[in-house]
Enzyme design. Structure first.
Site, PDB file in Angstrom:
ATOM      1  CG  ASP A  24      -0.229  -0.093   2.521  1.00  0.00           C
ATOM      2  OD1 ASP A  24       1.016  -0.211   2.512  1.00  0.00           O
ATOM      3  OD2 ASP A  24      -0.898  -0.071   3.564  1.00  0.00           O
ATOM      4  NE  ARG A  70      -4.384   0.925   2.965  1.00  0.00           N
ATOM      5  CZ  ARG A  70      -4.540  -0.324   2.529  1.00  0.00           C
ATOM      6  NH1 ARG A  70      -4.060  -1.318   3.247  1.00  0.00           N
ATOM      7  NH2 ARG A  70      -5.148  -0.570   1.392  1.00  0.00           N
ATOM      8  CE1 TYR A  84       3.100  -4.285   7.257  1.00  0.00           C
ATOM      9  CE2 TYR A  84       2.840  -1.911   7.425  1.00  0.00           C
ATOM     10  CZ  TYR A  84       2.885  -3.062   6.661  1.00  0.00           C
ATOM     11  OH  TYR A  84       2.700  -2.987   5.304  1.00  0.00           O
ATOM     12  N   PRO A 123       8.015  -5.492   4.739  1.00  0.00           N
ATOM     13  CG  PRO A 123       5.917  -6.245   5.431  1.00  0.00           C
ATOM     14  CD  PRO A 123       7.364  -6.604   5.435  1.00  0.00           C
TER      15      PRO A 123
END
Lengths: 623, 623
Positions: free
Chosen positions: A71, A254, A263, A346
C-alpha cells in the site's frame, strides 16, 4: 495532455486509436510478461505505449486483484505515475503521509507519550507526496492505461506457467508453456523476450536457475487492515509506537479516512519454525495491538485483511539469463523483476515501489531494442542497475527491520530509531537511487553545470512557466513514459527577447545532425530525441517567433506546430529554477534524460561531440 | 475522499453501492429533467447524490453529445466540478487560460502589434484556473458521476417532449408526454417536479407560457474550431485581434495543444435577415480570418466544427410556473434553466457556466424539499436568485459584445475594450455572483467578522492544514455537492492546545440543540449540518483529543470517528487564512454555507438564537 495532432477526434483523449494488427501468429510475441503484479503491470503499461510492439501478459490468478497487500507509494512512484498519466487519480484516492509521530513509554512512569513528530518528506524532495493506496487500485490504473492503448492490451488470467526454456530460434528464442485450466491442452507461446514478474515463488526464476539468497531475520510480524475506534490521538498519522514491554506497532493510516493498517511485532521464530506453525489468529493480533496501545483504548470494528509473516530480505545475484562468463557475448532473453528477484520487509514500504522501478527501468530498453533504436547491449544494464539497487535496499531494509524490532528499553534506543528514520526519508521516498556510470549514464564530468541534476539520479522537477501558453506547470511532468530521450537545455544568460546563440547552435546540431541520424525520416522530428529549453528571462520577455525549429517542431499529419517545448522560470510557485537546481547561469547546461527519467549526462551546451559519442555508444542509426 | 465508513469495500470508491429501488411505478418520479445539456446534467448529477430521490433525465438527441459548442469554463465552474468530484479530470485535459493578449493595428503603419498582455485571472480570485474544454467532455464527466451513483442514473435519449401540463394530482402534479420514435406509442411520465433544460427552443418553457425577451444585436459572427499553422506568435494565448479595417477575431486556444477556436466578426444583419440567409461557408470564415490576421499567415489544415450566429441576449421574466400574483401561495412545480430561460453571446464565455450554476442553485433546494428537510418556499428563491443573475449577465454581455463589435479605428477604442475586459475579469470568472438577502441568505449584519466571506457570494477557498492527518489542502474542497449545510467556525484566538471555550459552546449547541432538531436520529449527526472548525494555532499545537464530539463525530455502521472536520492555517502554501480572509481574530466567526457553496450568513460564534432563527425560517423539524 497533447492530442488532436492528426486531426480532431471526439471522446476521451486518453483512449488511443485502436491499431488493427496483422499479428498472424498470436503465439509469437515480442514480449511475454508473466505475472500481473506491480512489476508486470508497469512493464505492460510501458510497452502498451508502443503500437508496434506485441505484448502478452499472463497471470495465475483468475482475475484482477481486489484486495492488495502492498500500500505504500513513495514520492518517486507517484512521479512515475505522472509519466503514465494517472498520478492525479492516485493523489485523489490515497492517504497522504504528511507527518510521522513517534511514541514511547513515559519516562519513569506508566503509559505512552509522543516523543516526536516530524515531517514525513523533506521540502522539495519531490513535487509529489508520499501516499498510501491499495495495490489493487494501482493495478486498476495500470490496467486502464493498457486498455486505452492502441493495442488494447489486457491480461490473460488463469494461466499457469509450467515450463520456460530458451531455444535456438533466432527470432523467438523463448518458449513458454502454460496450463490454462486442468482440462484444456497446454498452450505454447514463443517470445523474443520473457519477463518474469511472477512473485517470490517465481517459475521464471526457477527456469533460469536463479534463487533468492539471504537469511530470514526470523522475526514474526502481524499485519492487519482494520476499522477501529480509538482514543489514541495520532491514529490518522503514520505513527510508530514502542511500548514498554509489549513490543511495537507501526500505524499506517489508509485511504478513505477510516481504515488503518497496523504492523504488529510478534515473537522471534526458532529453528525451522515458520509463521504458519504459530497458528496465529486475527484475534491474537488484535490482543497484542491492544496491549501495545494501552492505556489507549483500541476497539476493532472490522478486519478487512490480516496476515502474519516473517521478515525475509533476499535477492538474486543476476536478474537475467546470461551467465557471468557470457556477459557481453550473449544477449539476455529472459528477465526477472520485482519479488521474483528480491523480497523485503514491508515496513520500509519499499516492496511495490522497487518492483515498479525495476520494470520502468527495463521497459524502455526492451522497447528501444525491439524498435531497432538501440543495440541489445542496453539490456545488460538492467541487471547491473537494478540488482545493485535491490542489494542496497536489502541492506537498508535489514537495518530498518532490526531497529524496528529491537526491544526498546530506553529512550535512547527509541531516539536512535527516530534518527535513522529521519535520515532515510530520502531513501524511502525513492529519490536516492543513483545508477552507476555505464553506457547509459556517464561519469558526471560536467556535473558542476547543474548541481541539482545529479547524473544517474532521477530528473528532479521544479515549477516553470510554459512559454507558448504561459501555463504554470512542473518541468518534470513533460517526461512522459513514451520511450523518448529528453534533451533539456538550460539557456545561458543573455537570452532576453531571443534565444542566446548557444541554444540556437545546439538546436541546429540537433536538427541537422543528431535527429536525422537516429530518427526515421517519416516520423516526427521529436519522436526519438525530444528537445526542451528553459530560458532565464521572464516568459513575457521571450519572443516565441525567434525559437529555432527544434523548439517549435512541425509534426503529424498536417505539420502542426508543437508549442510546448520552451519554458521560463516561474517565480510565483517557487524559487527560480536556475538557482533552485544549481544551473550555471553563465554557461547554461544540457541535461540528457533517459526515457525512465534518469539523468544520463550533464554537458556544456556546445558539447556536440560528446552528445554524439554518448548516443553512438548504444543507439543504432535510422535505416 | 472519504470511504469504507460502513465497512471495507474493494474497487473504485467513486462507485456507490447500487441501491435496489422499489419504484413500483417507473412512470412516477420525483424529478423529471428534460434535456441533457450542461444545465440538465448538473441537476441530474446533483440529484443522483441522493439514493432516496428518483430522477429521470430525457433528451431529444439519440445519444451523448460528441462535439460541443461551448468550451469556456470559468474558475467558479471548476470549483463546482471539485464539489462533484471531477475537477482534476477537467484540469488535466483542458487548456488553461493564463494570459490574454490584445493586438491592434500598428499606429500610423501597416500590420498588427501586441498592445498589451495581461493575466487572465487575478491572483487569489479562485484556487482554480479558467479553462477551455469541450462541452462534450464536461457531459462525459457528469454522466460518469450519474452512472456511479447509487441509483445508476442514465439519460433516456430519443425522447421528444410533446406535451407538459400541471394537473390536480397532489403528489405528481406534472404530466409529461413524450414521443419515443415515430412508431412507438406516446409515453407519459408523472413527476413531482419538472425542470426544463431543453435549450433555447424549450418546449417546457412554452408549456408554462414564458418567452425569451430581448432584442438581437443583429451582429453576425462566425465561429470555427480549427487546426492551423500560423506565424502569429500568440496563437496559444487567448488573444483579441482588432484589425485596421477588417473587423476583429477572438482567439481561444483549445485543449490538446493544437486546436484553436476563432470568433470572427462578420457583418451586421439587416431587417428580418437571419444568419442562415447569408449562405455563409466555412471558406468565407477562413478568408475573413486571414484578412484580420494579415500580415501574419494563417493556414487552416482542418476545420473540426464551424457555425455562424447572430448575437442575441434574451431572458425570461420568471424561471418557474408560478404567476407573480400567486407567488408565495402556489408552489412551483415546473422550472426552466440554462438556455431555456436565457441566451447570451458566446464571447463572454458565460453560457455553459451560468446554465450549470442555475441548476446547482436549484438542485439542493429540490432535494431538501423532496427529502422533507425544507419547506417548499425555498423553491421560490430559484427564480429570484437566478433570474436576477441572468439579467445582470445579459447587461454585461451586451456591453461586452458591443465593445467587441465596435469598429475599431483608434487605439483609444481598443484601449477601452481592454480596460473593460480587465475590469470584468472577476465577473467572467463567475465569482462575482451575489444573491440578494432572502430566506436563504441574510443581510450580512456581522459581515465585519469575516470580510473575505461576503454574504450571498460563494465561499472562497484558501489553503489550510487538516488537523487529523496534517494534510495541506484547500478548505473549500470539503464543500461537496451532497446537499449538506456547512457551519464553518473560525476560532477566536486563545485556542492553543485545546479549542477555545466559544468553539466548545457552539459545538454543544449544535450537538444538543440544532442537530437533533433537524436531523433524523438514525442518520449520522453531520448528515444535515456539517460542522467544521478552523483554529488559529499551528496544527501541531492543537490536541485532537480535546475536540468536542461535533468536530470528531462518530458515524456509520460502526460508529467510526470522522477526523476530517478540523483545520489549522497552512503557512507554507499561502498567507494565514485568518488574515487572508479577513477573520476577526479576537471574536472568530461562524459562516453558514449553503449546499451550493454560497455564504448564507456570517455570525458571531455565540449567536445561537440567530442560527436557530435562520434555519427555522425554511427548514422542517425532523419527525
Amino acid at each position: 495532455m497533447q492530442y488532436h495532432l492528426d486531426g480532431f477526434r471526439a471522446g476521451d483523449p486518453s483512449v488511443a486509436l485502436a491499431k488493427t494488427t496483422s499479428d498472424a501468429k498470436p503465439d509469437e510475441v515480442d514480449v511475454l510478461i508473466v505475472g500481473c503484479g506491480p512489476a508486470g503491470l508497469t512493464l505492460a503499461a510501458q510497452l502498451s505505449a508502443f503500437g508496434d510492439i506485441s505484448t502478452r501478459v499472463t497471470d495465475l490468478k483468475s482475475g484482477p486483484l481486489e484486495v492488495g497487500q502492498a500500500d505504500g507509494i513513495a514520492c518517486r512512484s507517484v512521479e512515475m505515475f505522472e509519466a503514465f498519466g494517472f498520478a492525479e487519480k492516485v493523489l485523489k484516492e490515497s492517504y497522504w503521509v504528511n507527518e510521522v509521530a513517534f511514541w514511547r513509554p513515559v519516562e519513569g512512569g506508566a503509559g505512552l507519550a509522543r516523543a516526536d513528530r516530524i515531517q514525513d518528506v523533506e521540502d522539495d524532495l519531490s513535487e509529489m507526496p508520499h501516499v498510501i493506496l491499495s495495490q489493487a487500485r494501482v493495478h486498476d490504473f495500470y490496467l486502464e492505461v493498457m486498455r486505452n492503448s492502441a493495442r488494447r492490451l489486457v491480461p490473460e488470467y488463469g494461466h499457469r506457467l509450467v515450463d520456460l526454456k530458451r531455444t535456438d530460434d533466432s527470432d523467438y528464442p523463448a518458449l513458454a508453456t502454460f496450463e490454462v485450466g486442468s482440462q484444456a491442452p497446454l498452450k505454447e507461446v514463443r517470445a523474443r523476450y520473457v519477463v518474469g514478474c511472477d512473485g517470490a515463488r517465481s517459475t521464471v526464476r526457477r527456469s533460469i536457475g536463479h534463487e533468492l539468497k539471504g537469511e530470514a531475520a526470523r522475526q514474526l510480524w502481524g499485519v492487519m487492515d482494520v476499522l477501529v475506534v480509538t482514543d489514541f490521538p495520532d491514529i490518522r498519522l503514520k505513527a510508530a509506537i514502542q511500548s514498554g514491554g509489549d513490543g511495537s506497532v507501526l500505524i499506517i493510516p489508509r485511504e478513505g479516512g477510516y481504515l488503518v493498517r497496523m504492523y504488529i511485532e510478534l515473537d522471534a521464530l526458532h529453528g525451522d519454525e515458520r509463521a504458519a506453525d504459530r497458528n496465529l489468529t486475527c484475534e491474537m493480533l488484535i490482543a497484542k495491538a491492544q496491549k501495545i496501545f494501552a492505556p489507549y483504548m483500541l476497539d476493532v470494528k472490522e478486519v478487512a485483511w490480516w496476515s502474519a509473516y516473517e521478515i525475509g530480505q533476499r535477492v538474486c545475484d543476476v536478474f537475467d539469463d546470461v551467465p557471468p562468463a557470457q556477459r557481453g557475448t550473449k544477449q539476455p532473453r529472459i528477465f526477472i523483476a520485482g519479488d521474483a528477484c528480491h523480497t523485503h520487509s514491508p515496513k520500509a514500504g519499499q516492496g511495490m515501489n522497487v518492483s515498479m522501478a525495476d520494470t520502468f527501468n527495463l521497459g524502455w530498453k526492451l522497447a528501444a531494442v525491439l524498435r531497432g533504436q538501440a543495440g541489445p547491449q542496453v539490456l545488460d544494464s538492467y541487471t547491473a542497475e537494478r540488482q545493485a539497487k535491490a542489494k542496497e535496499l536489502i541492506d537498508f531494509d535489514k537495518d530498518m527491520a532490526r531497529l524496528f524490532s529491537a526491544k526498546t528499553k530506553t529512550p535512547a534506543d527509541a531516539a536512535q530509531f527516530q534518527t535513522y528514520f529521519k535520515k532515510h526519508g530520502r531513501y524511502t521516498a525513492g529519490v536516492e537511487t543513483r545508477y552507476a556510470p555505464s553506457l547509459l549514464t556517464d561519469a558526471g564530468r560536467y556535473q558542476r553545470l547543474a548541481t541539482g541534476y545529479q547524473t544517474g539520479m532521477r530528473f528532479h522537477s521544479a515549477p516553470v512557466i510554459r512559454l507558448g501558453d504561459a501555463k504554470p506547470m512542473h518541468l518534470g511532468h513533460m517526461l512522459k513514459a513514451d520511450g523518448r530521450w529528453r534533451l533539456v537545455a538550460f539557456a545561458p544568460s543573455g537570452d532576453v527577447g531571443q534565444p542566446e546563440e548557444r541554444i540556437a547552435a545546439l538546436c541546429g546540431f540537433l536538427q541537422n545532425d543528431l535527429i536525422p541520424r537516429f530518427t526515421d525520416p517519416a516520423a516526427d522530428m521529436d519522436s526519438v530525441f525530444d528537445m526542451r529549453a528553459v530560458f532565464q528571462c521572464s516568459h513575457r520577455e521571450m519572443d516565441i517567433s525567434a525559437l529555432p525549429r527544434a523548439l517549435v517542431p512541425r509534426k503529424g499529419l498536417y505539420g502542426l506546430i508543437d508549442y510546448e517545448k520552451a519554458f521560463c522560470p516561474d517565480l510565483k510557485h517557487g524559487p527560480d529554477i536556475f538557482d533552485h537546481r544549481g544551473i550555471d547561469r553563465a554557461q547554461g547546461a544540457l541535461i540528457l534524460v533517459r526515457p525512465d527519467q534518469y539523468v544520463a549526462s550533464v554537458l556544456p551546451l556546445d558539447a556536440f561531440a560528446q552528445v554524439e559519442a554518448f548516443f553512438d555508444g548504444f543507439m543504432l542509426p535510422s535505416t
